[in-house]
Design a protein around this motif. Structure first.
Motif, mmCIF file in Angstrom:
data_model
loop_
_atom_site.group_PDB
_atom_site.id
_atom_site.type_symbol
_atom_site.label_atom_id
_atom_site.label_comp_id
_atom_site.label_asym_id
_atom_site.label_seq_id
_atom_site.Cartn_x
_atom_site.Cartn_y
_atom_site.Cartn_z
ATOM 1 N N VAL A 1 -4.764 1.447 0.943
ATOM 2 C CA VAL A 1 -5.482 0.174 1.067
ATOM 3 C C VAL A 1 -6.863 0.292 0.435
ATOM 4 N N ASN B 1 -1.749 -0.839 11.873
ATOM 5 C CA ASN B 1 -2.679 -1.963 11.946
ATOM 6 C C ASN B 1 -2.274 -3.004 12.990
ATOM 7 N N ASP C 1 1.898 -4.989 4.429
ATOM 8 C CA ASP C 1 2.176 -3.831 5.283
ATOM 9 C C ASP C 1 3.336 -4.122 6.233
ATOM 10 N N LYS D 1 -8.475 -1.851 -2.705
ATOM 11 C CA LYS D 1 -9.773 -2.527 -2.645
ATOM 12 C C LYS D 1 -10.678 -2.054 -3.779
ATOM 13 N N ILE E 1 -2.728 -7.386 1.901
ATOM 14 C CA ILE E 1 -1.984 -6.133 1.880
ATOM 15 C C ILE E 1 -0.628 -6.341 2.542
ATOM 16 N N TYR F 1 -4.067 -8.797 6.010
ATOM 17 C CA TYR F 1 -2.870 -7.967 6.061
ATOM 18 C C TYR F 1 -1.684 -8.869 6.397
ATOM 19 N N PRO G 1 0.823 -1.218 0.000
ATOM 20 C CA PRO G 1 0.000 0.000 0.000
ATOM 21 C C PRO G 1 0.858 1.269 0.000
#
Length: 547
Positions: free
Chosen positions: A73, A194, A61, A77, A59, A92, A29
């Motif tokens: 992100v 996250n 990350d 999507k 993703i 993720y 991302p």
């Protein structure tokens, strides 16, 4: 056994159980996805759909320092959904941080990973070159218990950035540079958006194959740039062991498009320098840019299908992408009349104040799109280029004493014109023949030219954004391309028939005899609606085989 080389591998590996195919699209991302990502999306999601399998969106990350990750992100999507696909699982890389840490402990306990104190510059020196073997780190034989202790303390946050790394113990003399004791974990004191609470983070090359294995991915489909990474990925899977299914990596050639630059750093600098307005600028080959330009998802999917899969790198002519866009629009776009450079035409023998509503087909090639009512009156606007005082050879449009058809209306004959002091024509006078109305079957005489028009009393002012290539390939240029100074021309005073008032964001139109356009909500105002030129109506490009 049928299909491309990836399909053949899948069929060989899974046999009658091809419905167990599991793929994934694992982007980072760090920017907006582009046409190259669209190819990967179509491959991974498309093959899963073909065989009744599953495809995840994951993703990557692993780098917590990347900015605006949450924003990117959402862009990723949206790109998948816009292309017409849905993920079976959304994950993720950070979802697996705890598991990846446990796998790292396995490697340390096996004696195939060690804590290293070399800094980045020293590590480069010890790594060697393509023609010179690397040298072992002085910390390579650190005892296992000491490695475990230091790794735990790294995780606990005792050390500053760069003080230690965890490295794989493979082969510092390998001809494959990726196998020369790569870094597995590094210390980065940066809160993860996250996964809070971590200060050590896995590298992509370590995390990627193990994430595939955790998710049960059967086939890791990726670009050729990862071909040299495959031995490293296999090494990690071998050392951890116990994975079923074990992911099989298959590489395909990246997409390189003429007159196009896809690099995220390049695009980010263009935005910072104000050359483009954002990631969705219609001159960019980002998925959001193509969508805003007016490309349909079906056209992009058809293009990705047509270019196929290969192991050989090549460059695709952007005219091929435009061909599929045009093919889609030819049948789906409504045809309306719009005048970009208007000049008034007065039909002197047409009754003053009279308005006639003409029924005109929305798309002559597609009767299912129906018809519309178009107003006609004494004063109309035509394109300035559709009138010439002294017509050139093979010029079949309006000129003094010459007759042409107004599309969907009548024959008109020029009787006079008015020019300003500079010689620019500012008004044309003509007469019409009421017997020549379109649709009446009149065939007593023919005219060679048909031009479009807009009724003056009902004309709607619009703005037209005429987009062209942002860069043009030039083998003599330092970077292989030059900037196109005419990549955007804004026509402020265009006029369109009143049907354009019904335009919505997703609607696409053919401006008769001009090009295809779509509404651009980003540059439209309450006073004037803006339309982006999608692609020209005609092109000299011909596909290599029937489509």
């Amino acid at each position: 056994m049928q299909g491309n080389f990836i399909q053949r591998h899948i069929q060989e590996d899974l046999g009658e159980a091809v419905h167990l195919l599991r793929t994934r699209f694992p982007p980072e991302p760090s920017g907006y996805p582009h046409i190259g990502h669209a190819k990967s999306i179509c491959i991974n999601f498309g093959l899963a759909a073909l065989y009744g399998g599953r495809c995840n969106l994951r993703i990557d990350d692993t780098d917590p320092t990347k900015e605006n990750m949450a924003h990117y992100v959402e862009a990723l999507k949206n790109a998948v959904l816009w292309l017409g696909f849905e993920w079976d699982g959304f994950f993720y890389a950070s979802d697996y941080f705890e598991k990846l840490y446990e796998y790292a402990l396995v490697l340390i306990r096996k004696g195939v990973a060690y804590i290293c104190e070399l800094d980045a510059e020293q590590m480069r020196e010890f790594r060697g070159t393509l023609t010179e073997a690397g040298r072992n780190s002085p910390f390579r034989e650190r005892p296992i218990d000491e490695n475990l202790d230091l790794f735990a303390r790294m995780k606990a946050g005792e050390f500053p950035n760069g003080a230690y790394t965890l490295r794989a113990k493979i082969d510092m003399t390998s001809p494959n540079m990726n196998m020369r004791d790569p870094v597995i974990y590094r210390i980065i004191h940066h809160e993860h958006y996250n996964a809070p609470g971590w200060c050590i983070y896995p590298t992509y090359d370590y995390a990627h194959p193990l994430e595939d294995a955790i998710e049960g991915i059967t086939h890791s489909l990726c670009g050729l740039e990862f071909e040299n990474n495959r031995p490293l990925y296999d090494w990690y899977l071998d050392q951890i062991g116990g994975f079923s299914p074990r992911p099989r990596q298959i590489e395909f050639a990246e997409l390189h498009l003429s007159n196009t630059v896809l690099g995220k750093r390049f695009i980010r600098k263009l935005i910072q320098d104000g050359i483009v307005d954002d990631w969705d600028d219609p001159r960019l080959a980002t998925i959001s840019g193509m969508s805003r330009r007016g490309y349909s998802a079906a056209a992009v999917r058809n293009f990705c299908d047509e270019i196929g899969l290969s192991k050989a790198q090549s460059r695709v002519d952007i005219a091929m992408l435009e061909h599929f866009v045009r093919e889609d629009l030819n049948l789906s776009a409504k045809v309306i009349m719009a005048v970009l450079n208007p000049v008034k035409l007065v039909i002197t023998n047409y009754p003053e104040g009279q308005v006639e509503w003409l029924e005109i087909a929305n798309n002559p090639k597609n009767p299912e799109l129906g018809t519309r009512q178009v107003p006609f009156g004494r004063e109309i606007y035509i394109e300035a280029e559709d009138f010439m005082i002294e017509p050139a050879p093979k010029y079949h449009r309006l000129a003094p004493g010459r007759e042409v058809r107004l599309a969907g209306a009548y024959f008109v004959k020029c009787t006079d014109f008015i020019a300003d002091e500079s010689g620019r024509v500012i008004e044309i006078h003509a007469t019409y023949d009421p017997e020549t109305k379109s649709g009446t079957g009149f065939n007593a005489r023919k005219v060679k030219g048909t031009i479009h028009w807009v009724a003056a009393a009902h004309a709607m002012p619009i703005c037209a954004n005429l987009y062209d290539y942002l860069v043009i390939d030039d083998e003599n240029a330092e970077d292989g391309y030059i900037f196109n100074e005419n990549s955007l021309e804004i026509v402020e005073n265009a006029l369109a028939e009143p049907a354009i008032r019904e335009a919505k964001e997703a609607d696409r139109y053919q401006f008769m005899r001009n090009a295809f356009y779509c509404l651009d909500p980003k540059t439209s105002t309450t006073d004037k609606v803006a339309f982006n030129r999608i692609v020209e109506i005609k092109s000299s490009y011909k596909p290599n085989r029937p489509i």
